[in-house]
Write a protein that holds these residues in place. Structure first.
Motif, mmCIF file in Angstrom:
data_model
loop_
_atom_site.group_PDB
_atom_site.id
_atom_site.type_symbol
_atom_site.label_atom_id
_atom_site.label_comp_id
_atom_site.label_asym_id
_atom_site.label_seq_id
_atom_site.Cartn_x
_atom_site.Cartn_y
_atom_site.Cartn_z
ATOM 1 N N HIS A 1 37.221 19.874 35.567
ATOM 2 C CA HIS A 1 36.777 18.513 35.844
ATOM 3 C C HIS A 1 36.728 17.762 34.524
ATOM 4 N N ARG A 2 37.472 16.654 34.462
ATOM 5 C CA ARG A 2 37.532 15.806 33.262
ATOM 6 C C ARG A 2 37.879 16.599 32.007
ATOM 7 N N GLY A 3 38.831 17.529 32.152
ATOM 8 C CA GLY A 3 39.323 18.278 31.013
ATOM 9 C C GLY A 3 38.504 19.491 30.618
ATOM 10 N N THR A 4 37.412 19.748 31.316
ATOM 11 C CA THR A 4 36.557 20.892 30.996
ATOM 12 C C THR A 4 36.681 21.945 32.091
ATOM 13 N N TRP A 5 36.902 23.187 31.670
ATOM 14 C CA TRP A 5 37.053 24.303 32.601
ATOM 15 C C TRP A 5 35.740 25.042 32.784
ATOM 16 N N SER A 6 35.494 25.477 34.013
ATOM 17 C CA SER A 6 34.348 26.345 34.284
ATOM 18 C C SER A 6 34.699 27.767 33.866
ATOM 19 N N ALA A 7 33.704 28.601 33.809
ATOM 20 C CA ALA A 7 33.957 30.025 33.590
ATOM 21 C C ALA A 7 34.632 30.577 34.844
ATOM 22 N N ALA A 8 35.350 31.687 34.683
ATOM 23 C CA ALA A 8 35.968 32.345 35.841
ATOM 24 C C ALA A 8 34.882 32.739 36.830
ATOM 25 N N GLN A 9 35.192 32.586 38.110
ATOM 26 C CA GLN A 9 34.242 32.940 39.158
ATOM 27 C C GLN A 9 34.981 33.573 40.320
ATOM 28 N N ASP A 10 34.256 34.299 41.136
ATOM 29 C CA ASP A 10 34.860 34.930 42.302
ATOM 30 C C ASP A 10 35.064 33.892 43.395
ATOM 31 N N ILE A 11 36.307 33.772 43.859
ATOM 32 C CA ILE A 11 36.622 32.903 44.985
ATOM 33 C C ILE A 11 36.495 33.706 46.276
ATOM 34 N N GLY A 12 36.827 34.992 46.196
ATOM 35 C CA GLY A 12 36.678 35.913 47.321
ATOM 36 C C GLY A 12 35.774 37.060 46.934
ATOM 37 N N PRO A 13 35.421 37.922 47.900
ATOM 38 C CA PRO A 13 34.554 39.060 47.606
ATOM 39 C C PRO A 13 35.131 39.909 46.471
ATOM 40 N N ALA A 14 34.232 40.500 45.646
ATOM 41 C CA ALA A 14 34.688 41.183 44.436
ATOM 42 C C ALA A 14 34.031 42.536 44.192
ATOM 43 N N ALA A 15 33.332 43.082 45.172
ATOM 44 C CA ALA A 15 32.685 44.377 44.967
ATOM 45 C C ALA A 15 32.682 45.147 46.283
ATOM 46 N N TRP A 16 32.955 46.448 46.180
ATOM 47 C CA TRP A 16 32.942 47.263 47.389
ATOM 48 C C TRP A 16 31.558 47.200 48.032
ATOM 49 N N PRO A 17 31.479 47.130 49.351
ATOM 50 C CA PRO A 17 32.520 47.519 50.291
ATOM 51 C C PRO A 17 33.500 46.411 50.661
ATOM 52 N N GLU A 18 33.360 45.196 50.076
ATOM 53 C CA GLU A 18 34.275 44.117 50.436
ATOM 54 C C GLU A 18 34.902 43.518 49.190
ATOM 55 N N VAL A 19 36.242 43.460 49.177
ATOM 56 C CA VAL A 19 36.999 42.895 48.064
ATOM 57 C C VAL A 19 37.995 41.884 48.631
ATOM 58 N N SER A 20 38.776 41.244 47.760
ATOM 59 C CA SER A 20 39.758 40.263 48.230
ATOM 60 C C SER A 20 41.080 40.440 47.490
ATOM 61 N N VAL A 21 42.162 40.098 48.183
ATOM 62 C CA VAL A 21 43.512 40.167 47.635
ATOM 63 C C VAL A 21 44.273 38.917 48.075
ATOM 64 N N GLN A 22 45.438 38.702 47.476
ATOM 65 C CA GLN A 22 46.258 37.541 47.821
ATOM 66 C C GLN A 22 46.732 37.608 49.263
ATOM 67 N N ALA A 23 46.804 36.448 49.883
ATOM 68 C CA ALA A 23 47.335 36.343 51.238
ATOM 69 C C ALA A 23 48.754 35.812 51.219
ATOM 70 N N TYR A 24 49.191 35.285 50.076
ATOM 71 C CA TYR A 24 50.464 34.581 49.989
ATOM 72 C C TYR A 24 50.869 34.567 48.523
ATOM 73 N N GLY A 25 52.108 34.253 48.234
ATOM 74 C CA GLY A 25 52.570 34.194 46.848
ATOM 75 C C GLY A 25 51.801 33.186 46.022
ATOM 76 N N ALA A 26 51.493 32.033 46.606
ATOM 77 C CA ALA A 26 50.701 31.024 45.910
ATOM 78 C C ALA A 26 49.232 31.251 46.248
ATOM 79 N N ASN A 27 48.374 31.177 45.247
ATOM 80 C CA ASN A 27 46.948 31.386 45.463
ATOM 81 C C ASN A 27 46.192 30.114 45.820
ATOM 82 N N ALA A 28 46.762 28.931 45.558
ATOM 83 C CA ALA A 28 46.030 27.692 45.770
ATOM 84 C C ALA A 28 46.980 26.573 46.194
ATOM 85 N N PHE A 29 46.456 25.679 47.020
ATOM 86 C CA PHE A 29 47.198 24.518 47.507
ATOM 87 C C PHE A 29 46.305 23.294 47.354
#
Length: 189
Positions: free
Chosen positions: A57-85
């Protein structure tokens, strides 16, 4: 992020990992999101994967964050070649959530997988999380996939996907209202 004079500032590291394939999306107001799959999260003896992202936002980046689950028992993987639209002031990140129980690491138990879309909308303060739409409810023994995704500037989306059994679907939906939740298709059309 390119400045109005056409120049690019020095790059910003928003995430690291091996074989990272990142996809960026920019709104009509200039807010952005970059999303990627990151493997090897968590314990080295029980690594997990996740779709991660950073918002701009306005040239400033946030720290990396989880968009999908990131710890067992639930994790996330790509659904498509592009990750964002993106289109208009909206950004969507499709992903597959994978659940496999076990403690502290997953067992050989059968996994369930869901196809979901995480929604963000631009505002004066940047991109805000609008919740998640579930396209394919948790299924066992199959891997749902996104075959294509399109958005129009008002936020409506069109997704064509498979539940993993070979059956293909086409769904139009409006995304998720603020506060998230949303049932199948996020109140689909």
């Amino acid at each position: 992020v390119r400045a109005p004079d056409g120049s690019f500032p020095a790059g910003t590291v928003v995430g690291t990992g091996q074989s990272v394939v990142a996809t960026s999306a920019v709104t009509s107001t200039g807010d952005g999101l970059v999303a990627w799959r990151q493997d090897g999260l968590g314990s080295p003896s029980c690594p997990a994967s996740a779709i991660r992202g950073a918002l701009q936002h306005r040239g400033t980046w946030s720290a990396a964050q989880d968009i999908g689950p990131a710890a067992w028992p639930e994790v996330s993987v790509q659904a498509y070649g592009a990750n964002a639209f993106s289109s208009g002031t909206d950004v969507a990140v499709p992903l597959v959530t994978v659940r496999r129980d076990g403690s502290p690491c997953p067992t050989t138990a059968v996994q369930t997988r869901s196809l979901v879309v995480r929604h963000f909308r631009g505002s004066a303060s940047g991109l805000t999380d609008q919740g998640t739409s579930e396209l394919v409810a948790p299924v066992t023994g199959m891997f749902p996939t996104l075959s294509g995704y399109a958005m129009e500037p008002g936020g409506k989306a069109l997704a064509w996907y498979s539940d993993g059994s070979g059956t293909r679907y086409l769904r139009a939906f409006d995304g998720v209202p603020p506060g998230g939740g949303g049932g199948p298709g996020g109140g689909g059309v």
